[in-house]
Structure formats: structure tokens, C-alpha cells
Design a protein around this motif. Sequence first.
Motif, PDB file in Angstrom:
ATOM      1  N   VAL A 248      68.968 -11.211  -6.864  1.00  0.00           N
ATOM      2  CA  VAL A 248      68.132 -11.688  -5.620  1.00  0.00           C
ATOM      3  C   VAL A 248      67.495 -13.122  -5.814  1.00  0.00           C
ATOM      4  O   VAL A 248      67.581 -14.216  -5.013  1.00  0.00           O
ATOM      5  N   LYS A 249      66.788 -13.330  -7.001  1.00  0.00           N
ATOM      6  CA  LYS A 249      65.989 -14.619  -7.261  1.00  0.00           C
ATOM      7  C   LYS A 249      66.864 -15.962  -7.450  1.00  0.00           C
ATOM      8  O   LYS A 249      66.548 -16.662  -6.879  1.00  0.00           O
TER       9      LYS A 249
ATOM     10  N   CYS B 250      70.148 -15.598   1.815  1.00  0.00           N
ATOM     11  CA  CYS B 250      70.965 -15.219   0.507  1.00  0.00           C
ATOM     12  C   CYS B 250      70.402 -14.020  -0.163  1.00  0.00           C
ATOM     13  O   CYS B 250      70.918 -13.114  -0.874  1.00  0.00           O
ATOM     14  N   GLY B 251      68.758 -14.122  -0.112  1.00  0.00           N
ATOM     15  CA  GLY B 251      68.278 -12.890  -0.771  1.00  0.00           C
ATOM     16  C   GLY B 251      68.617 -11.691  -0.071  1.00  0.00           C
ATOM     17  O   GLY B 251      68.718 -10.495  -0.756  1.00  0.00           O
ATOM     18  N   ILE B 252      68.664 -11.564   1.012  1.00  0.00           N
ATOM     19  CA  ILE B 252      68.766 -10.238   1.749  1.00  0.00           C
ATOM     20  C   ILE B 252      70.411  -9.683   1.636  1.00  0.00           C
ATOM     21  O   ILE B 252      70.412  -8.646   1.293  1.00  0.00           O
ATOM     22  N   MET B 253      71.319 -10.701   1.652  1.00  0.00           N
ATOM     23  CA  MET B 253      72.535 -10.240   1.402  1.00  0.00           C
ATOM     24  C   MET B 253      72.746 -10.278  -0.127  1.00  0.00           C
ATOM     25  O   MET B 253      73.657  -8.935  -0.425  1.00  0.00           O
ATOM     26  N   ALA B 254      72.200 -10.752  -0.900  1.00  0.00           N
ATOM     27  CA  ALA B 254      72.170 -10.529  -2.504  1.00  0.00           C
ATOM     28  C   ALA B 254      71.930  -9.031  -2.830  1.00  0.00           C
ATOM     29  O   ALA B 254      72.273  -8.274  -3.549  1.00  0.00           O
ATOM     30  N   SER B 255      70.574  -8.731  -2.263  1.00  0.00           N
ATOM     31  CA  SER B 255      69.938  -7.205  -2.415  1.00  0.00           C
ATOM     32  C   SER B 255      70.927  -6.172  -1.929  1.00  0.00           C
ATOM     33  O   SER B 255      70.975  -5.075  -2.558  1.00  0.00           O
ATOM     34  N   GLU B 256      71.495  -6.464  -0.757  1.00  0.00           N
ATOM     35  CA  GLU B 256      72.704  -5.511  -0.337  1.00  0.00           C
ATOM     36  C   GLU B 256      73.819  -5.563  -1.319  1.00  0.00           C
ATOM     37  O   GLU B 256      74.335  -4.385  -1.459  1.00  0.00           O
ATOM     38  N   LEU B 257      74.222  -6.446  -1.803  1.00  0.00           N
ATOM     39  CA  LEU B 257      75.377  -6.462  -2.605  1.00  0.00           C
ATOM     40  C   LEU B 257      75.065  -6.240  -4.368  1.00  0.00           C
ATOM     41  O   LEU B 257      75.974  -6.215  -4.980  1.00  0.00           O
TER      42      LEU B 257
ATOM     43  N   PRO C 199      85.651 -25.343  -6.286  1.00  0.00           N
ATOM     44  CA  PRO C 199      85.814 -24.111  -5.856  1.00  0.00           C
ATOM     45  C   PRO C 199      84.762 -22.948  -6.296  1.00  0.00           C
ATOM     46  O   PRO C 199      84.425 -22.957  -7.369  1.00  0.00           O
ATOM     47  N   PRO C 200      84.520 -22.214  -5.447  1.00  0.00           N
ATOM     48  CA  PRO C 200      83.585 -21.210  -5.649  1.00  0.00           C
ATOM     49  C   PRO C 200      83.954 -20.017  -6.747  1.00  0.00           C
ATOM     50  O   PRO C 200      85.127 -19.784  -6.872  1.00  0.00           O
ATOM     51  N   GLN C 201      82.986 -19.878  -7.687  1.00  0.00           N
ATOM     52  CA  GLN C 201      83.382 -19.032  -8.864  1.00  0.00           C
ATOM     53  C   GLN C 201      82.573 -17.859  -8.986  1.00  0.00           C
ATOM     54  O   GLN C 201      82.739 -16.821  -9.636  1.00  0.00           O
ATOM     55  N   SER C 202      81.495 -17.481  -8.243  1.00  0.00           N
ATOM     56  CA  SER C 202      80.940 -16.388  -8.402  1.00  0.00           C
ATOM     57  C   SER C 202      80.340 -15.844  -7.036  1.00  0.00           C
ATOM     58  O   SER C 202      80.526 -16.537  -5.967  1.00  0.00           O
ATOM     59  N   VAL C 203      79.828 -14.585  -7.037  1.00  0.00           N
ATOM     60  CA  VAL C 203      79.384 -14.224  -5.834  1.00  0.00           C
ATOM     61  C   VAL C 203      78.223 -15.099  -4.938  1.00  0.00           C
ATOM     62  O   VAL C 203      78.129 -15.076  -3.767  1.00  0.00           O
ATOM     63  N   ILE C 204      77.229 -15.389  -5.840  1.00  0.00           N
ATOM     64  CA  ILE C 204      76.305 -16.381  -5.537  1.00  0.00           C
ATOM     65  C   ILE C 204      76.811 -17.546  -4.514  1.00  0.00           C
ATOM     66  O   ILE C 204      76.244 -18.013  -3.386  1.00  0.00           O
ATOM     67  N   ASP C 205      77.798 -18.081  -5.244  1.00  0.00           N
ATOM     68  CA  ASP C 205      78.458 -19.216  -4.372  1.00  0.00           C
ATOM     69  C   ASP C 205      78.888 -18.886  -2.994  1.00  0.00           C
ATOM     70  O   ASP C 205      78.658 -19.578  -2.162  1.00  0.00           O
ATOM     71  N   ILE C 206      79.604 -17.767  -2.933  1.00  0.00           N
ATOM     72  CA  ILE C 206      79.890 -17.255  -1.565  1.00  0.00           C
ATOM     73  C   ILE C 206      78.967 -17.155  -0.795  1.00  0.00           C
ATOM     74  O   ILE C 206      78.810 -17.489   0.520  1.00  0.00           O
TER      75      ILE C 206
END
Length: 521
Positions: free
Chosen positions: A359-360, A348-355, A412-419
Motif C-alpha cells: 500500500v505504501k 492507489c492505496g485503496i485498490m492496493a489494499s484490496e489486491l 510498458p507496465p511491468q507490475s501491479v502497481i504500474d497498472i
Amino acid sequence: MGLSSHPYLLVFVSLIIGTFLGIYLRKLVVEGHQKNIKIQSKEIVEKALKEAEQLKKEALLQSKEKAFQIKQALESELKTERDEFKEEQRQLKRKRDSLKREWDGFDRKQTELYNSERQVKQQEFEWHEKHKEIDALVSKKRYELAQLAGISQEEAKKLLMDSLESEARMEAAKRLVRIENEMKMEADRKGKNILALAISRYAGDYVADRTVSMVPLPSDEMKGRIIGREGRNIRAIEAATGIDIIIDDTPEAVILSGFNPVRREVARLSLLQLISDGRIHPGRIEEVVEKMTQELEISMRESGEQATFDVGAHGVHVELIKLLGRLKYRTSYGQNVLQHSLEVSFLCGIMASELGVDVKMAKRAGLLHDIGKAVDHEVEGSHAIIGRDLAKKYGEPEQVVYAIGAHHEEQPPQSVIDILVQSADALSGARPGARKEMLQSYVKRLEDLEAIANGFSGVEKSYAIQAGRDLRIIVDSGKVKDEEAALLSQDIARAIESKLTYPGQIRVTVIRETRAVEFAK
């Protein structure tokens, strides 16, 4: 009679004369001192005046020098300000010239816009006139066609609308296929880049499922001591730990069997302690089991603290840390849940940093996403909902709470972090070797996939391959057109999502081909 005849008088007179003489002499001495003092005072005053005059001159020189320095500094500062002012004037002049040019350009554009508006209005008027002519011509042609075809205008309109609707649907399906292909190619490219980067930057361990533990023995004689007289020792160990102890022909080893990994670990540690201590009897067994239970609780808490430290999740409630530690002895399809949670957090941290996402927060949600599995055998309900309620109870951020509840789509997912949590969870669980399935459930899932696909009209055969992660469907080319194949793949994918539960994702591929067969005689 003279003075010599009066000795006392002589002494008296002498005293008087001496006294006056002393007074006189003292006066002379004092006057001399005063004179010297006056001379010295005069000299001191003159010297002081000279020194004062010298100091005055020096002070005057210093003040003149200081004034000169201040004057030079002021002149330098004034010169600098004067240069800056001149530079600002030049910049203002350039800006004024630029604004003037822009204003002239704006005037020209305004004039051109005004002329364009006039032309547009003229063209609009001409278009309206032509539209009226076309409408009249179309009405006339429709009447003539209706007369020639022998049908009414309403019937002709209905036939025309049906034909146009069919053509529009076909065109829309073609455009939909083209747009979907373009979007899928772009999304696949970006998604694969992000997933490949996440996988390459994190490599986790594969953990196998075990329901048994083996305890080595110093010798086979120890087996008899573990069993005890009439089996009292082995019964005491099994009663205290809830784990079955299997003593067979395995040389210098006993096997602990049980589905609760925490109890099995307590039994293993307790048995090792008893073997090392040498005192094996029911009273000692209960004491050692209690001690090992407490030590294991401390060890699990430390494991939870280490996990939060590794991912940088600060301020996690102590109860959640304890539950994280319990996941060290929890497995899912053969995968250690604590290790899985750490994998999901890092991914999650790696993909969040790319998007460009927080990240935290993403790592925190990934670490806690399976926290409900620590108590799901004690509380009824889905582990995602249980984990959501636990996180909310212990003060986790709302974004983390919702991501935990949505990682299996109970909500249902609502944010990018959920996905991201969903994707990282699937990625960690679906990689080769991470999880194991029972053969019966594995075969059943493949059969269910093929049954869902075969239930749609036009499907001839279906094959679940790649361990059920790829579904190939052969359709009848006479019943399903190329444009309809894309819609069919979407419908089958939606049906699989609604009817089956599976780790990762399943690709649905619809294959349509036309075969022409002829025999040469």
C-alpha cells in the motif's frame, strides 16, 4: 633512743609499711576481680553454648523443613513429567497406529496402482491395435473415395484440410467469444467492486480551471492609484509579475489575467499587500513582489510537505517536495494537479489494499506520478518521462520510478502497481466534472473515433456517445458474422489505442442484426 627520737626514720618506716600494705590490698582486690571475671566468663561461655545448641537445633529444623519442601517440589515436578511422558507415550502410540493404518492403506493403493498400470498397458496395447486397424480402414476408404470422386489423394487431403481448418476457425472463434465473455464478466465484476469501493471510500473536490483572478478593492478610487501617474504603477506591476491587469467597469475590483498560475498568485498577493499598505509606487511594487514571491515559495514547500504527510510518504527528497508544492498552482484540463495527485495516491492505496499489494509503495507512486508537470514547461519531453528521470535523480525506489514512467504507457507496465497508477490516474481524471475540454478538441476526438471505426470493412455506421467514452458500431450482417464481430471489436479497440490519446477508457460495441422486410400488397 627510740623511734620517736628519729622522726624521719619513723616516716620512712611508715611509708614502707604503707607501701607493702597497699600492694597487698591491691593484690587482694585484683584476685577478687579475676575471680569474678572467671565466674562471669564461665557464665557467658555456658550461655553461648546454650544459645549455640538452640541455634543448631533451629537450623536443623529449618534445614529439615527446607529439605521436605524441596522433596515435595521434586516429587510434584517428577509427577508432572511422568504424566507428560505418559501423555507423549499415548500420543506416540496413536501416531504409530495412524501410521500403521496409513501404511496399510498405502500398500493397498500401491497394489491397486500396480493393477491399474497393468490394465492401462493392456488397454494401450489394444488401442494401438485398433488404431492400426482404423488407419488401414481409413486408407482403404480414402482410396475408394478418390477413385469414386476422380481426384487424387493429395487433392482430397487438401480439400479435407481446408474444410477442417474452416470448421476449426469457426469453433475457435465461438470458444474465444464464450471464454472472453466469461472472463469479461468476471473481470468486470471484480474490477467494478474494487473501483466502487475505491470511489466510495474517497471523494475528492472538483476543481475548475481559471486563467483569471479577481482582486477586491476598498473603493473605485483605488483603481486610479493602481494605474498611477501616466500608468507607471500598472506598468511596474505587470513588468514585475508578468501578469496583465485589467481595469474595467467592474465595481470595486480589478482582474488579473495570465496563464501562469504561480505568477498570477504572486500578482494577486502583491496587489492585496499594496492596497492594504497604501504605498503604491514602482520602488515599493518591486519590493512587495519580491517578498510575495519568497513567501509563495515557502507556502508551496509547505503544501508539498503536507501532501507527503497526508499520504504517509516518508523520506521524500526536499527537491521533490518543492516540486509537489508547485503542482498546487498547476492545472490539467481544469483539474488541480496537486489535488489530482492526492486523489490518485489515495485511490492507489485503496485498490492496493484490496489486491494485497504494498500500500505504501502504491500511494507513493500515485502521489509522484505527475511530478514531471511541475517542470514540463522548462524541460522538453513527456511529463511521465521527465517525472521518471526526476524521481530517479532524487533517489526514489525503482518500483516508484518505473510506475511514474509507465502511467501513460511511454514504457510498458511491468507490475501491479504500474497498472494501479494508470487506473487511478484515469479514474481521477475521467470522473464527471473533474476535467474540462475545449469544444474544438472535444468534437475532433469524437470525429476521429467515428473515422477509425468507419475505416474497417463491413462497418455501416458508427456513433460516438457518452462524451466519447462509448463507441457504437453497426455492421453489415451479410459481411460480418457473429463470431467475427468479437474480433472486429478487438481490432477497432487496438486501432483507437494506437492512434488516439484520451483520458479514461473507451468501450467499443459492435452491433450486428439481421432484418427481413416484406411488403403486403
